[in-house]
Design an enzyme around this catalytic site. Structure first.
Site, PDB file in Angstrom:
ATOM      1  N   CYS A 172       0.790  -1.229   0.000  1.00  0.00           N
ATOM      2  CA  CYS A 172       0.000   0.000   0.000  1.00  0.00           C
ATOM      3  C   CYS A 172       0.823   1.280   0.000  1.00  0.00           C
ATOM      4  O   CYS A 172       0.307   2.335  -0.375  1.00  0.00           O
ATOM      5  CB  CYS A 172      -0.945  -0.003   1.193  1.00  0.00           C
ATOM      6  SG  CYS A 172      -2.297  -1.208   1.042  1.00  0.00           S
ATOM      7  N   PHE A 223     -10.476  -4.603  -1.271  1.00  0.00           N
ATOM      8  CA  PHE A 223      -9.476  -4.303  -2.309  1.00  0.00           C
ATOM      9  C   PHE A 223     -10.071  -4.241  -3.715  1.00  0.00           C
ATOM     10  O   PHE A 223     -11.032  -4.935  -4.032  1.00  0.00           O
ATOM     11  CB  PHE A 223      -8.350  -5.328  -2.271  1.00  0.00           C
ATOM     12  CG  PHE A 223      -7.437  -5.149  -1.089  1.00  0.00           C
ATOM     13  CD1 PHE A 223      -6.463  -4.173  -1.101  1.00  0.00           C
ATOM     14  CD2 PHE A 223      -7.582  -5.931   0.042  1.00  0.00           C
ATOM     15  CE1 PHE A 223      -5.629  -3.988  -0.011  1.00  0.00           C
ATOM     16  CE2 PHE A 223      -6.756  -5.758   1.142  1.00  0.00           C
ATOM     17  CZ  PHE A 223      -5.774  -4.787   1.119  1.00  0.00           C
ATOM     18  N   HIS A 311      -3.297   7.675   2.005  1.00  0.00           N
ATOM     19  CA  HIS A 311      -3.724   6.403   1.417  1.00  0.00           C
ATOM     20  C   HIS A 311      -4.791   5.774   2.306  1.00  0.00           C
ATOM     21  O   HIS A 311      -4.544   5.523   3.494  1.00  0.00           O
ATOM     22  CB  HIS A 311      -2.545   5.430   1.285  1.00  0.00           C
ATOM     23  CG  HIS A 311      -2.987   4.035   0.965  1.00  0.00           C
ATOM     24  ND1 HIS A 311      -3.377   3.648  -0.301  1.00  0.00           N
ATOM     25  CD2 HIS A 311      -3.142   2.940   1.747  1.00  0.00           C
ATOM     26  CE1 HIS A 311      -3.726   2.376  -0.277  1.00  0.00           C
ATOM     27  NE2 HIS A 311      -3.594   1.931   0.955  1.00  0.00           N
ATOM     28  N   ASN A 344      -9.587  -0.055  -1.722  1.00  0.00           N
ATOM     29  CA  ASN A 344      -8.144   0.046  -1.521  1.00  0.00           C
ATOM     30  C   ASN A 344      -7.474  -0.615  -2.721  1.00  0.00           C
ATOM     31  O   ASN A 344      -7.425  -1.833  -2.825  1.00  0.00           O
ATOM     32  CB  ASN A 344      -7.744  -0.652  -0.224  1.00  0.00           C
ATOM     33  CG  ASN A 344      -6.248  -0.586   0.059  1.00  0.00           C
ATOM     34  OD1 ASN A 344      -5.452  -0.272  -0.831  1.00  0.00           O
ATOM     35  ND2 ASN A 344      -5.848  -0.898   1.273  1.00  0.00           N
TER      36      ASN A 344
END
Length: 388
Positions: A172, A223, A311, A344
């Site tokens: 990430c 995700f 993030h 994500n």
């Protein structure tokens, strides 16, 4: 692959900068993004995942439904499709040695997405591929030699003496690492123009649910896939380039003794992730000192005097950061919006956040800000930004 891709070229900002760039400092000159053609609304994910993996455990379905609500994700894109599962049914079979099949899908898919994102970015920039002197390519979704950096450079038609950097398996925080590396290249090679491309797919981690692997369900709920690209250069050409953000100062650090909190292992079945429950707390315990180190370079002390591009690893991390730093509610709006729209998407996501932030700052806002990401290590990656 037969799937179509949607381009994410943003409108070109030809307006003059509100603030002059600092001589010699790297600036962001353009952004592009791309996604696989499979768009999944979050409310459709559970039924599809349970069907595709042939899961008949009601408790697993109920847990996944709860997770899908708590992630705050609304839509995501994915390379995985019915056509792929029809061709490779073993991907949904527990214990199958499928790393070869996964790489057959992932390796070309990530380059194809990166190519689309890069083309969109170059189009917005307005320059020529011949003017790109360096490429930084980030992915935790492919494994091969040579890497995707070479395939991307070749397919874009870049010069064969383009300087290439490949950043593999950073997870990430890879997008912010890519920005830091591109910044260093741009500032130490006068006249250079650096293409940063990130591309990710969840193909390597897709598998049927198993109670012995609870994090698999978190991944299924959180995700997404996609790609992003940025052109970076110092001393932008007036009238030809439109810098919108300056990369002023960068810091990377790891937390000693935390290397097992985020753990990923590649095996015959793909990649297996384990995520420690104490990750949000570890970030909360260390975030204030880390941010203060970055802010001190601009003489800043009040966290609410900055814009924030964080993030969005998940809502818990954003909530902890917001609470610890006592940020006003709107400060993490762009991060929460990117999480909602794309999930994500690993290294890509920070660039999606920066695109939203660019749009916000065009309407006015703070001069200084921070880009932050966290990942395996535990690694903190941060950049002090300046809006132009």
């Amino acid at each position: 692959m037969s799937e179509t891709y949607s381009n994410g070229a943003s409108k070109h900002y030809a307006t003059t900068s509100r603030r002059a760039p600092t001589s010699g400092k790297a600036t962001l000159l353009a952004i592009g993004k791309a996604f696989p053609g499979q768009l999944i609304p979050q409310e459709c994910l559970v039924e599809g995942y349970i069907r595709d993996t042939k899961c008949d455990d009601a408790s697993i379905k109920e847990k996944l439904e709860r997770l899908c609500k708590t992630t705050t994700v609304k839509t995501r894109y994915t390379v995985m499709s019915k056509e792929i599962l029809d061709k490779y049914p073993e991907l949904a079979t527990e214990g199958s040695p499928t790393i070869r099949q996964r790489l057959e899908i992932a390796n070309p898919a990530v380059v194809e997405m990166a190519l689309k994102a890069s083309m969109a970015c170059i189009n917005e920039w307005g320059g020529s591929v011949e003017d790109i002197t360096h490429i930084v390519y980030v992915s935790s979704s492919e494994v091969r030699l040579p890497g995707g950096d070479l395939y991307l450079a070749s397919q874009l038609g870049l010069r064969n003496d383009v300087g290439r950097v490949m950043l593999y398996f950073l997870g990430c925080y890879g997008g912010v690492t890519g920005l830091r590396v591109a910044k260093d290249i741009a500032e130490n090679n006068p006249g250079s123009r650096v293409l940063l491309a990130t591309s990710e797919t969840t193909i390597l981690g897709f598998r049927p649910p198993n109670k012995a692997r609870p994090y698999d369900l978190v991944g299924a709920a959180l995700f997404g896939d996609g790609a992003a690209a940025v052109i970076i250069g110092a001393n932008p050409v007036a009238g030809k380039e439109s810098p919108f953000m300056e990369l002023n100062y960068s810091v990377q650090q790891f937390l000693p003794g935390t290397q097992d909190v985020i753990n990923g292992q590649l095996s015959e079945e793909g990649i297996n992730f384990k995520l420690g429950r104490d990750l949000p707390q570890k970030i909360e315990d260390n975030i204030q000192e880390f941010c203060s180190k970055l802010m001190s370079k601009a003489g800043l002390t009040d966290f609410n005097d900055l814009f924030w591009a964080v993030h969005p690893g998940g809502p818990a991390i954003l909530n902890r950061l917001e609470s610890k730093l006592k940020l006003n509610e709107e400060k993490l709006k762009c991060s929460r919006r990117a999480l909602m729209d794309y999930g994500n998407a690993s290294s890509n996501t920070i660039i999606y956040v920066l695109e939203y932030m660019r749009d916000e700052l065009r309407r006015g806002g703070e001069e200084w800000g921070l880009a932050l990401a966290f990942g395996p290590g535990i690694t903190f990656e941060g950049i002090l930004l300046r809006s132009l």
